[in-house]
Design an enzyme around this catalytic site. Structure first.
Site, PDB file in Angstrom:
ATOM      1  N   GLY A 169       0.885  -1.107  -0.092  1.00 39.68           N
ATOM      2  CA  GLY A 169       0.026  -0.132   0.124  1.00 39.68           C
ATOM      3  C   GLY A 169       0.720   1.116  -0.166  1.00 39.68           C
ATOM      4  O   GLY A 169       2.098   1.206   0.507  1.00 39.68           O
ATOM      5  N   GLN A 189       2.866   9.808   1.440  1.00 37.47           N
ATOM      6  CA  GLN A 189       4.166   9.054   1.404  1.00 37.47           C
ATOM      7  C   GLN A 189       4.834   9.540   0.126  1.00 37.47           C
ATOM      8  O   GLN A 189       6.150   9.296   0.034  1.00 37.47           O
ATOM      9  CB  GLN A 189       4.033   7.789   1.437  1.00 37.47           C
ATOM     10  CG  GLN A 189       3.495   7.232   2.771  1.00 37.47           C
ATOM     11  CD  GLN A 189       3.237   5.809   2.757  1.00 37.47           C
ATOM     12  OE1 GLN A 189       2.196   5.100   2.255  1.00 37.47           O
ATOM     13  NE2 GLN A 189       4.132   4.945   3.163  1.00 37.47           N
ATOM     14  N   HIS A 237      -4.323   1.116   7.357  1.00 37.58           N
ATOM     15  CA  HIS A 237      -3.085   1.659   7.431  1.00 37.58           C
ATOM     16  C   HIS A 237      -2.877   2.781   6.296  1.00 37.58           C
ATOM     17  O   HIS A 237      -2.483   3.682   6.795  1.00 37.58           O
ATOM     18  CB  HIS A 237      -1.813   0.551   6.879  1.00 37.58           C
ATOM     19  CG  HIS A 237      -0.775   0.933   7.002  1.00 37.58           C
ATOM     20  ND1 HIS A 237       0.348   0.463   7.831  1.00 37.58           N
ATOM     21  CD2 HIS A 237      -0.025   1.740   6.357  1.00 37.58           C
ATOM     22  CE1 HIS A 237       1.565   1.050   7.468  1.00 37.58           C
ATOM     23  NE2 HIS A 237       1.399   1.972   6.525  1.00 37.58           N
ATOM     24  N   GLU A 238      -3.345   2.496   5.259  1.00 39.46           N
ATOM     25  CA  GLU A 238      -2.950   3.813   4.221  1.00 39.46           C
ATOM     26  C   GLU A 238      -4.338   4.781   4.496  1.00 39.46           C
ATOM     27  O   GLU A 238      -3.955   5.979   4.312  1.00 39.46           O
ATOM     28  CB  GLU A 238      -3.443   3.070   2.996  1.00 39.46           C
ATOM     29  CG  GLU A 238      -2.352   1.832   2.259  1.00 39.46           C
ATOM     30  CD  GLU A 238      -1.127   2.514   2.484  1.00 39.46           C
ATOM     31  OE1 GLU A 238      -0.685   3.425   2.434  1.00 39.46           O
ATOM     32  OE2 GLU A 238      -0.232   1.530   2.856  1.00 39.46           O
ATOM     33  N   CYS A 256       5.904  -0.075   7.484  1.00 37.01           N
ATOM     34  CA  CYS A 256       5.564   0.837   6.481  1.00 37.01           C
ATOM     35  C   CYS A 256       6.721   1.106   5.820  1.00 37.01           C
ATOM     36  O   CYS A 256       7.911   1.248   5.986  1.00 37.01           O
ATOM     37  CB  CYS A 256       5.028   1.999   7.602  1.00 37.01           C
ATOM     38  SG  CYS A 256       4.687   3.573   6.584  1.00 37.01           S
ATOM     39  N   LEU A 257       6.527   1.756   4.637  1.00 36.08           N
ATOM     40  CA  LEU A 257       7.371   1.984   3.784  1.00 36.08           C
ATOM     41  C   LEU A 257       8.248   3.315   4.031  1.00 36.08           C
ATOM     42  O   LEU A 257       9.211   3.711   3.964  1.00 36.08           O
ATOM     43  CB  LEU A 257       6.755   2.329   2.155  1.00 36.08           C
ATOM     44  CG  LEU A 257       6.635   1.001   1.480  1.00 36.08           C
ATOM     45  CD1 LEU A 257       5.550   1.286  -0.047  1.00 36.08           C
ATOM     46  CD2 LEU A 257       7.534  -0.113   1.266  1.00 36.08           C
ATOM     47  N   HIS A 293      -2.893   7.128   7.135  1.00 33.68           N
ATOM     48  CA  HIS A 293      -1.833   8.086   6.482  1.00 33.68           C
ATOM     49  C   HIS A 293      -2.551   9.243   6.108  1.00 33.68           C
ATOM     50  O   HIS A 293      -1.983  10.363   6.103  1.00 33.68           O
ATOM     51  CB  HIS A 293      -0.977   7.504   5.148  1.00 33.68           C
ATOM     52  CG  HIS A 293       0.129   6.810   5.628  1.00 33.68           C
ATOM     53  ND1 HIS A 293       1.243   7.348   6.303  1.00 33.68           N
ATOM     54  CD2 HIS A 293       0.490   5.618   5.461  1.00 33.68           C
ATOM     55  CE1 HIS A 293       2.207   6.193   6.386  1.00 33.68           C
ATOM     56  NE2 HIS A 293       1.780   4.983   5.899  1.00 33.68           N
TER      57      HIS A 293
END
Length: 152
Positions: A46, A51, A130-131, A88-89, A134
């Site tokens: 995701g 991000q 999660h996304e 997480c990226l 953000h």
């Protein structure tokens, strides 16, 4: 399409609440295409617009069933509870067991502005939550109940 830089923890853009998307145009399509390329390159499941430095309510999820593009997403139903590993990226190398809903339903718009709903369980539910977090300036750490080291 272009691969965009992924913003890392500590950048203030990750703590901001995103604005809704109002224009469904070529600029939005380019951003979505770039986000898809960036996600594939990063090998994640995701990616949210903040991000890549964009404060708009846009995210994508791909848990192996194909990319789901979510514009102005809202979680409309939550059921159950799961405690699973998450990363997480934007926080490379950090992992933790998080507490999330087992199943969620999300209402969103596609790149043309059409409204749709999508439901997910397990990993898909975690990725959706999660996304969307953000987009509200929330990192996964706020859901961590136990940190984990040496995840490969």
């Amino acid at each position: 399409m272009a691969i965009r830089n992924i913003v890392k923890e500590g950048d203030p853009v990750l703590t901001k609440v995103c604005r809704p998307v109002e224009k469904f145009d070529e600029k939005l399509a380019v951003l979505l295409d770039d986000m898809i390329e960036t996600l594939k390159e990063a090998d994640g499941c995701g990616l949210a617009a903040p991000q890549v430095g964009i404060l708009r309510r846009i995210c994508i999820v791909d848990v192996g069933e194909g990319v789901i593009e979510l514009i102005n997403p809202v979680v409309v139903e939550k059921h159950g509870r799961q405690e699973e590993l998450e990363g997480c990226l934007s926080c490379p190398g950090d992992w933790g067991i998080t507490r999330r809903p087992q199943r969620v339903t999300v209402q969103a718009q596609d790149r043309q502005g059409n409204t749709f709903t999508v439901s997910g369980e397990d990993l898909k539910a975690r990725a959706l939550c999660h996304e969307i977090d953000h987009l509200d300036g929330i990192l996964f750490r706020s859901h961590v109940i136990q940190y984990v080291k040496d995840v490969e």
